[in-house]
Write a protein that holds these residues in place. Sequence first.
Motif, PDB file in Angstrom:
ATOM      1  N   ALA A 102       0.829  -1.208   0.000  1.00  0.00           N
ATOM      2  CA  ALA A 102       0.000   0.000   0.000  1.00  0.00           C
ATOM      3  C   ALA A 102       0.863   1.257   0.000  1.00  0.00           C
ATOM      4  CB  ALA A 102      -0.927  -0.004   1.212  1.00  0.00           C
ATOM      5  N   LEU A 103       1.939   1.244   0.776  1.00  0.00           N
ATOM      6  CA  LEU A 103       2.842   2.396   0.788  1.00  0.00           C
ATOM      7  C   LEU A 103       3.519   2.570  -0.568  1.00  0.00           C
ATOM      8  CD1 LEU A 103       4.663   2.134   4.242  1.00  0.00           C
ATOM      9  CD2 LEU A 103       2.585   3.395   3.664  1.00  0.00           C
ATOM     10  N   ALA A 104       3.950   1.459  -1.138  1.00  0.00           N
ATOM     11  CA  ALA A 104       4.648   1.521  -2.427  1.00  0.00           C
ATOM     12  C   ALA A 104       3.749   2.070  -3.530  1.00  0.00           C
ATOM     13  CB  ALA A 104       5.159   0.132  -2.801  1.00  0.00           C
ATOM     14  N   ALA A 105       2.457   1.789  -3.427  1.00  0.00           N
ATOM     15  CA  ALA A 105       1.520   2.244  -4.454  1.00  0.00           C
ATOM     16  C   ALA A 105       1.398   3.768  -4.505  1.00  0.00           C
ATOM     17  CB  ALA A 105       0.146   1.618  -4.217  1.00  0.00           C
ATOM     18  N   LEU A 106       1.883   4.455  -3.468  1.00  0.00           N
ATOM     19  CA  LEU A 106       1.827   5.912  -3.446  1.00  0.00           C
ATOM     20  C   LEU A 106       2.857   6.556  -4.371  1.00  0.00           C
ATOM     21  CD1 LEU A 106       1.535   6.440   0.428  1.00  0.00           C
ATOM     22  CD2 LEU A 106      -0.327   6.644  -1.254  1.00  0.00           C
ATOM     23  N   HIS A 107       3.811   5.741  -4.843  1.00  0.00           N
ATOM     24  CA  HIS A 107       4.932   6.308  -5.591  1.00  0.00           C
ATOM     25  C   HIS A 107       5.036   5.698  -6.984  1.00  0.00           C
ATOM     26  CE1 HIS A 107       6.348   8.285  -1.953  1.00  0.00           C
ATOM     27  NE2 HIS A 107       6.076   7.163  -1.327  1.00  0.00           N
ATOM     28  N   ALA A 108       4.912   6.543  -7.980  1.00  0.00           N
ATOM     29  CA  ALA A 108       5.032   6.107  -9.369  1.00  0.00           C
ATOM     30  C   ALA A 108       6.478   6.218  -9.826  1.00  0.00           C
ATOM     31  CB  ALA A 108       4.136   6.963 -10.263  1.00  0.00           C
ATOM     32  N   ASN A 109       6.821   5.489 -10.863  1.00  0.00           N
ATOM     33  CA  ASN A 109       8.202   5.485 -11.342  1.00  0.00           C
ATOM     34  C   ASN A 109       8.680   6.856 -11.828  1.00  0.00           C
ATOM     35  OD1 ASN A 109       8.567   2.832 -10.690  1.00  0.00           O
ATOM     36  ND2 ASN A 109       8.562   2.052 -12.785  1.00  0.00           N
ATOM     37  N   ASP A 110       7.746   7.712 -12.234  1.00  0.00           N
ATOM     38  CA  ASP A 110       8.188   9.028 -12.706  1.00  0.00           C
ATOM     39  C   ASP A 110       8.592   9.957 -11.560  1.00  0.00           C
ATOM     40  OD1 ASP A 110       5.719   9.664 -11.627  1.00  0.00           O
ATOM     41  OD2 ASP A 110       4.841  10.377 -13.507  1.00  0.00           O
ATOM     42  N   GLN A 111       8.508   9.469 -10.330  1.00  0.00           N
ATOM     43  CA  GLN A 111       8.946  10.251  -9.176  1.00  0.00           C
ATOM     44  C   GLN A 111      10.386   9.944  -8.763  1.00  0.00           C
ATOM     45  OE1 GLN A 111       6.011   9.250  -6.242  1.00  0.00           O
ATOM     46  NE2 GLN A 111       4.616  10.867  -6.892  1.00  0.00           N
ATOM     47  N   ARG A 112      11.036   9.047  -9.479  1.00  0.00           N
ATOM     48  CA  ARG A 112      12.380   8.633  -9.074  1.00  0.00           C
ATOM     49  C   ARG A 112      13.365   9.801  -9.017  1.00  0.00           C
ATOM     50  NH1 ARG A 112      12.089   3.227 -12.400  1.00  0.00           N
ATOM     51  NH2 ARG A 112      12.204   1.664 -10.749  1.00  0.00           N
ATOM     52  N   GLU A 113      13.376  10.607 -10.045  1.00  0.00           N
ATOM     53  CA  GLU A 113      14.333  11.721 -10.088  1.00  0.00           C
ATOM     54  C   GLU A 113      14.121  12.658  -8.907  1.00  0.00           C
ATOM     55  OE1 GLU A 113      15.666  15.473 -12.968  1.00  0.00           O
ATOM     56  OE2 GLU A 113      14.183  14.007 -13.670  1.00  0.00           O
ATOM     57  N   ALA A 176      14.872   4.130  -6.095  1.00  0.00           N
ATOM     58  CA  ALA A 176      15.246   5.493  -6.467  1.00  0.00           C
ATOM     59  C   ALA A 176      16.449   5.510  -7.402  1.00  0.00           C
ATOM     60  CB  ALA A 176      15.546   6.310  -5.211  1.00  0.00           C
ATOM     61  N   ASP A 177      17.351   4.563  -7.226  1.00  0.00           N
ATOM     62  CA  ASP A 177      18.568   4.518  -8.032  1.00  0.00           C
ATOM     63  C   ASP A 177      18.435   3.663  -9.283  1.00  0.00           C
ATOM     64  OD1 ASP A 177      20.086   6.181  -6.389  1.00  0.00           O
ATOM     65  OD2 ASP A 177      20.685   4.531  -5.088  1.00  0.00           O
ATOM     66  N   SER A 178      17.298   3.012  -9.457  1.00  0.00           N
ATOM     67  CA  SER A 178      17.136   2.096 -10.577  1.00  0.00           C
ATOM     68  C   SER A 178      16.611   2.814 -11.816  1.00  0.00           C
ATOM     69  CB  SER A 178      16.160   0.980 -10.195  1.00  0.00           C
ATOM     70  OG  SER A 178      15.831   0.200 -11.332  1.00  0.00           O
ATOM     71  N   PRO A 179      17.193   2.534 -12.979  1.00  0.00           N
ATOM     72  CA  PRO A 179      16.700   3.126 -14.221  1.00  0.00           C
ATOM     73  C   PRO A 179      15.635   2.264 -14.899  1.00  0.00           C
ATOM     74  CG  PRO A 179      18.733   1.994 -14.678  1.00  0.00           C
ATOM     75  CD  PRO A 179      18.470   1.806 -13.200  1.00  0.00           C
ATOM     76  N   GLY A 180      15.353   1.105 -14.307  1.00  0.00           N
ATOM     77  CA  GLY A 180      14.472   0.137 -14.950  1.00  0.00           C
ATOM     78  C   GLY A 180      12.998   0.410 -14.745  1.00  0.00           C
ATOM     79  N   GLU A 181      12.194  -0.564 -15.141  1.00  0.00           N
ATOM     80  CA  GLU A 181      10.742  -0.426 -15.091  1.00  0.00           C
ATOM     81  C   GLU A 181      10.122  -1.044 -13.847  1.00  0.00           C
ATOM     82  OE1 GLU A 181       8.910   1.347 -17.251  1.00  0.00           O
ATOM     83  OE2 GLU A 181      10.852   1.906 -18.109  1.00  0.00           O
ATOM     84  N   GLN A 182      10.939  -1.661 -13.001  1.00  0.00           N
ATOM     85  CA  GLN A 182      10.386  -2.259 -11.795  1.00  0.00           C
ATOM     86  C   GLN A 182       9.794  -1.178 -10.894  1.00  0.00           C
ATOM     87  OE1 GLN A 182      13.914  -4.669 -10.498  1.00  0.00           O
ATOM     88  NE2 GLN A 182      12.367  -6.262 -10.269  1.00  0.00           N
ATOM     89  N   THR A 183       8.672  -1.494 -10.281  1.00  0.00           N
ATOM     90  CA  THR A 183       8.016  -0.547  -9.396  1.00  0.00           C
ATOM     91  C   THR A 183       8.580  -0.656  -7.986  1.00  0.00           C
ATOM     92  OG1 THR A 183       6.293  -2.113  -8.729  1.00  0.00           O
ATOM     93  CG2 THR A 183       5.900  -0.805 -10.739  1.00  0.00           C
ATOM     94  N   LEU A 184       8.236   0.310  -7.173  1.00  0.00           N
ATOM     95  CA  LEU A 184       8.645   0.253  -5.780  1.00  0.00           C
ATOM     96  C   LEU A 184       8.063  -0.982  -5.097  1.00  0.00           C
ATOM     97  CD1 LEU A 184       9.992   1.349  -3.278  1.00  0.00           C
ATOM     98  CD2 LEU A 184       8.081   2.969  -3.019  1.00  0.00           C
ATOM     99  N   ALA A 185       6.845  -1.362  -5.455  1.00  0.00           N
ATOM    100  CA  ALA A 185       6.243  -2.559  -4.880  1.00  0.00           C
ATOM    101  C   ALA A 185       7.064  -3.803  -5.213  1.00  0.00           C
ATOM    102  CB  ALA A 185       4.805  -2.723  -5.371  1.00  0.00           C
ATOM    103  N   ASP A 186       7.577  -3.879  -6.438  1.00  0.00           N
ATOM    104  CA  ASP A 186       8.419  -5.015  -6.827  1.00  0.00           C
ATOM    105  C   ASP A 186       9.658  -5.093  -5.931  1.00  0.00           C
ATOM    106  OD1 ASP A 186       6.743  -5.682  -8.975  1.00  0.00           O
ATOM    107  OD2 ASP A 186       7.811  -4.347 -10.353  1.00  0.00           O
TER     108      ASP A 186
END
Length: 203
Positions: A102-113, A176-186
Amino acid sequence: MMVPSHIAYHVPVARWEPNTRERLVRAAVDLFADQGYDATTVSEIAERAGGLSKMTFFRHFPDKREVLFAGQDKMGQLLADVIAAAPGSATPLQAVGAGLDALAALHANDQREFAVRVRAAIVGNAELRERAVAKRFALTEAAAVALEKRGVPDLTAGLAAELGIRAYYRAYEQWADSPGEQTLADFARRSLSELRAASAALD
């Protein structure tokens, strides 16, 4: 960039819309990066956010530090609610794992930067590092209390909560450091599984 394990940082939790609260967060992060946390005033943050006033800033945040931790109190409540709602048959770690999802779902991959920029601001200032540690402790405590309310013994609840939150922050760092497509939930699921296996190997 690896952060010492006792330091916990987190992207402010907000829906990424062009609203006042988000503008203040982004303005603060920009200014902290440009001129440092200590040299930045609330007035400058408000002005950078679109000519807002100090009064507007303080309607959203109690102080300058909290602008980088927006929404984390709500994260604790979300975590507790999800743990409480887990099936009765769920183990403590399964309940915590549901909370991490549930916490991970709050963060989308476009927020990494943006996550990396927030981390730099926090790591570079002792006052912010101290606040981040307190926020992490509060999240762990929220999980432990929620588990205890499910009837989990306090020692077991504390260990499961600590393991879960450690897994979450470890996953957040990797994400945060990953350039890939894996989500925070993964990352969170994998991290929890790895830490669970590591703890089992201690026997």
